[in-house]
Design an enzyme around this catalytic site. Structure first.
Site, PDB file in Angstrom:
ATOM      1  N   LYS A 205      35.862  40.892  38.003  1.00 25.69           N
ATOM      2  CA  LYS A 205      36.933  41.577  37.274  1.00 25.69           C
ATOM      3  C   LYS A 205      37.659  42.578  38.181  1.00 25.69           C
ATOM      4  CE  LYS A 205      39.374  43.552  34.193  1.00 25.69           C
ATOM      5  NZ  LYS A 205      40.381  42.957  33.375  1.00 25.69           N
ATOM      6  N   CYS A 259      44.921  49.073  33.722  1.00 27.53           N
ATOM      7  CA  CYS A 259      44.011  48.146  34.414  1.00 27.53           C
ATOM      8  C   CYS A 259      44.210  48.226  35.915  1.00 27.53           C
ATOM      9  CB  CYS A 259      44.272  46.733  33.925  1.00 27.53           C
ATOM     10  SG  CYS A 259      44.309  46.630  32.136  1.00 27.53           S
TER      11      CYS A 259
HETATM   12  N1  SAJ Z   1      53.891  44.794  38.716  1.00 29.35           N
HETATM   13  C1  SAJ Z   1      54.753  44.886  39.783  1.00 29.35           C
HETATM   14  N2  SAJ Z   1      55.086  43.762  40.451  1.00 29.35           N
HETATM   15  C2  SAJ Z   1      54.609  42.529  40.088  1.00 29.35           C
HETATM   16  C3  SAJ Z   1      53.718  42.440  39.010  1.00 29.35           C
HETATM   17  C4  SAJ Z   1      53.372  43.590  38.331  1.00 29.35           C
HETATM   18  O1  SAJ Z   1      55.199  45.983  40.147  1.00 29.35           O
HETATM   19  O2  SAJ Z   1      54.984  41.538  40.731  1.00 29.35           O
HETATM   20  C5  SAJ Z   1      53.507  46.013  37.986  1.00 29.35           C
HETATM   21  C6  SAJ Z   1      53.855  45.967  36.491  1.00 29.35           C
HETATM   22  O3  SAJ Z   1      55.168  46.363  36.272  1.00 29.35           O
HETATM   23  C7  SAJ Z   1      52.835  46.933  35.935  1.00 29.35           C
HETATM   24  C8  SAJ Z   1      51.612  46.697  36.818  1.00 29.35           C
HETATM   25  O4  SAJ Z   1      52.084  46.089  37.990  1.00 29.35           O
HETATM   26  O5  SAJ Z   1      53.249  48.272  36.086  1.00 29.35           O
HETATM   27  C9  SAJ Z   1      50.533  45.843  36.197  1.00 29.35           C
HETATM   28  O6  SAJ Z   1      51.109  44.768  35.481  1.00 29.35           O
HETATM   29  P1  SAJ Z   1      50.506  43.285  35.502  1.00 29.35           P
HETATM   30  O7  SAJ Z   1      51.339  42.437  34.621  1.00 29.35           O
HETATM   31  O8  SAJ Z   1      50.309  42.830  36.883  1.00 29.35           O
HETATM   32  O9  SAJ Z   1      49.036  43.447  34.925  1.00 29.35           O
HETATM   33  P2  SAJ Z   1      48.401  44.140  33.641  1.00 29.35           P
HETATM   34  O10 SAJ Z   1      47.881  45.468  34.057  1.00 29.35           O
HETATM   35  O11 SAJ Z   1      49.276  44.089  32.464  1.00 29.35           O
HETATM   36  O12 SAJ Z   1      47.187  43.115  33.396  1.00 29.35           O
HETATM   37  C10 SAJ Z   1      46.241  42.905  34.438  1.00 29.35           C
HETATM   38  C11 SAJ Z   1      46.000  41.397  34.588  1.00 29.35           C
HETATM   39  N3  SAJ Z   1      45.253  41.140  35.804  1.00 29.35           N
HETATM   40  C12 SAJ Z   1      45.667  40.246  36.734  1.00 29.35           C
HETATM   41  O13 SAJ Z   1      46.702  39.631  36.618  1.00 29.35           O
HETATM   42  C13 SAJ Z   1      44.775  40.041  37.910  1.00 29.35           C
HETATM   43  C14 SAJ Z   1      45.265  40.873  33.366  1.00 29.35           C
HETATM   44  O14 SAJ Z   1      44.894  39.501  33.566  1.00 29.35           O
HETATM   45  C15 SAJ Z   1      44.001  41.710  33.122  1.00 29.35           C
HETATM   46  O15 SAJ Z   1      43.283  41.255  31.986  1.00 29.35           O
HETATM   47  C16 SAJ Z   1      44.437  43.143  32.885  1.00 29.35           C
HETATM   48  O16 SAJ Z   1      45.061  43.599  34.095  1.00 29.35           O
HETATM   49  C17 SAJ Z   1      43.228  43.981  32.551  1.00 29.35           C
HETATM   50  O17 SAJ Z   1      43.030  44.262  31.362  1.00 29.35           O
HETATM   51  O18 SAJ Z   1      42.440  44.280  33.441  1.00 29.35           O
END
Ligand code: SAJ
Length: 428
Positions: A205, A259
């Site tokens: 995780k 997360c």
């Molecule tokens: N972000 C960027 N650039 C990107 C992708 C995301 O700046 O290309 C930013 C988003 O705007 C946000 C942050 O990163 O601020 C996180 O967003 P996210 O969509 O990447 O992830 P979370 O936090 O919504 O969900 C993550 C997921 N983990 C992965 O993709 C490895 C999800 O599968 C997990 O279940 C979740 O964390 C969790 O609960 O841990």
């Protein structure tokens, strides 16, 4: 194993969807939370969080009586702990919710029960924190009851779908515990169920979210390099990603949510001497709101007294969650710069950031603004018609930090449209 009644402790973004999904599959579920606001809302049939489709499944589960809401765990066949693991100011995991959830199970733990920890936790939490607490019941883990760690891995915004379809990792403190976990989650999981030991699944995780954090950090660093060398980062990323083995993520105002911006610290805390890359990536992403402000100052000059409409406060598009949101950090920094900030978060119109004013509507936010600052790529912002917006505001500068609107369309409507990490197309 037969699971006719399960108890889910923690009714937040993970616990509530999990509880209602089990209930939907015909399992009797007791949902437990210690927050009176959550209990009152759910008992009155209201869902306290926004997640697409969630309200309907929760309402259905409550109406049929498959889901009951309690303040304390009751006897059941299995217990799922889905409470938050925030981090303290010193970037250390706060396991107090996990501890008190485990303690609350002790009086109702019975021989043959299965306990599953889902909360994201530092390595060894299941064996070294949860197991000893549960064993104060006089029952022994592995002999009298089963214990496993199974991380939630669902993406906010798509929780109900991913809960069912994603692969699920279940780490038991022994094989029997892992197998029992598999029997439990097989009730609704359609994705592959992978069995391993508890500590490996805790690591899996944390590794997933850390991997993403490090990859976003490099995208953010590229945005700074692009600005320095008068390149458009969005164009450069798009071209680089045509390489068959390259998949650069999107830069933006930073990394938020509960997360990805938190979990890497659990690894740094557990082993600070061997995690310099993870630590640095966190620092890079945490510094990105400051890069937004520096970039905006280069475009607009001194921000003191300027009226800024900050659009979007959530940590990412189309969610209402503002925890650790970089957009909120940007607003704090704007306020410190002396800008008069009006915020508009369509999913939380009443959310107040200290020193800024919350507008109840998009129109109210932009009306008197000098600068329109796009901080979150919500669908409603992507769909804006710039010609209509032009008639509603006196702002001419629009700064898009998430590449969510069309330069051509907004320029044609008379705006000076600038993007974060793009000094190639700078309007001179
Ligand atoms: N972000 C960027 N650039 C990107 C992708 C995301 O700046 O290309 C930013 C988003 O705007 C946000 C942050 O990163 O601020 C996180 O967003 P996210 O969509 O990447 O992830 P979370 O936090 O919504 O969900 C993550 C997921 N983990 C992965 O993709 C490895 C999800 O599968 C997990 O279940 C979740 O964390 C969790 O609960 O841990």
């Amino acid at each position: 194993m037969n699971f006719s009644h399960i108890c889910v402790i923690g009714l937040g973004y993970i616990g509530l969807p999990t509880a209602s999904t089990f209930a939907h599959k015909g399992v009797r579920v007791t949902g437990v939370d210690n927050n009176p606001h959550v209990i009152d809302s759910l008992r009155n049939g209201h869902v306290h969080i926004y997640e697409p489709g969630l309200r309907e499944v929760v309402e259905d589960a409550l109406t049929t009586g498959q889901l009951r809401i309690e303040t304390k765990p009751v006897e059941a066949d299995a217990f799922i702990i889905a409470v938050p693991t925030p981090f303290c100011g010193d970037k250390k995991a706060d396991l107090s919710f996990v501890r008190s959830a485990a303690e609350s199970i002790v009086p109702v733990l019975r021989r043959g029960n299965l306990v599953v920890l889902e909360s994201t936790s530092p390595p060894l939490t299941t064996k070294q924190v949860v197991q000893p607490i549960l064993e104060t019941s006089g029952l022994k883990a592995g002999k009298d009851f089963l214990l496993a760690y199974s991380p939630e891995r669902v993406l906010p915004g798509q929780i109900l779908k991913e809960l069912v379809e994603n692969a699920r990792v279940i780490g038991g403190i022994d094989d029997a515990s892992a197998l029992a976990g598999k029997a439990l989650y097989s009730l609704f999981v359609k994705g592959e169920i992978i069995l391993t030991d508890a500590t490996t699944s805790e690591m899996v995780k944390l590794m997933e979210n850390t991997y993403r954090d490090v990859n976003i950090a490099i995208a953010n660093e590229f945005s700074r390099l692009a600005a320095r060398f008068e390149v458009d980062v969005w164009e450069a990323v798009e071209i680089a990603n045509r390489h068959p083995r390259v998949k650069i993520l999107s830069p933006g105002p930073g990394v938020g949510g509960h997360c990805i911006s938190v979990d890497p610290w659990f690894l740094v805390e557990a082993a600070p001497d061997i995690t310099p890359l993870i630590h640095t990536a966190r620092d890079v992403n945490d510094h990105q709101p400051a890069f937004v402000i520096e970039s905006l100052k280069q475009l607009a000059g001194d921000l003191k007294g300027k009226k800024t409409a900050a659009l979007g406060l959530a940590y990412k598009p189309d969610v209402d969650d503002v925890r650790e949101s970089p957009a909120v950090e940007v607003v704090h920094a704007l306020v410190s710069e002396g800008s008069q900030v009006t915020t508009y978060e369509p999913f939380r119109a009443d959310y107040l950031v200290k020193g800024a004013e919350a507008a109840g509507s998009f129109e109210a936010a932009i009306k008197e603004a000098d600068i329109i600052l796009l901080l979150v790529g919500h669908s409603c912002f992507k769909q804006l018609d710039p010609r209509e917006v032009a008639g509603q505001t006196r702002a001419s500068l629009v700064f898009d930090t998430v590449n969510c609107v069309s330069r051509d369309a907004w320029s044609a409507a008379g705006f000076r449209l600038e993007k974060l990490g793009d000094r190639k197309n700078l309007v001179k």
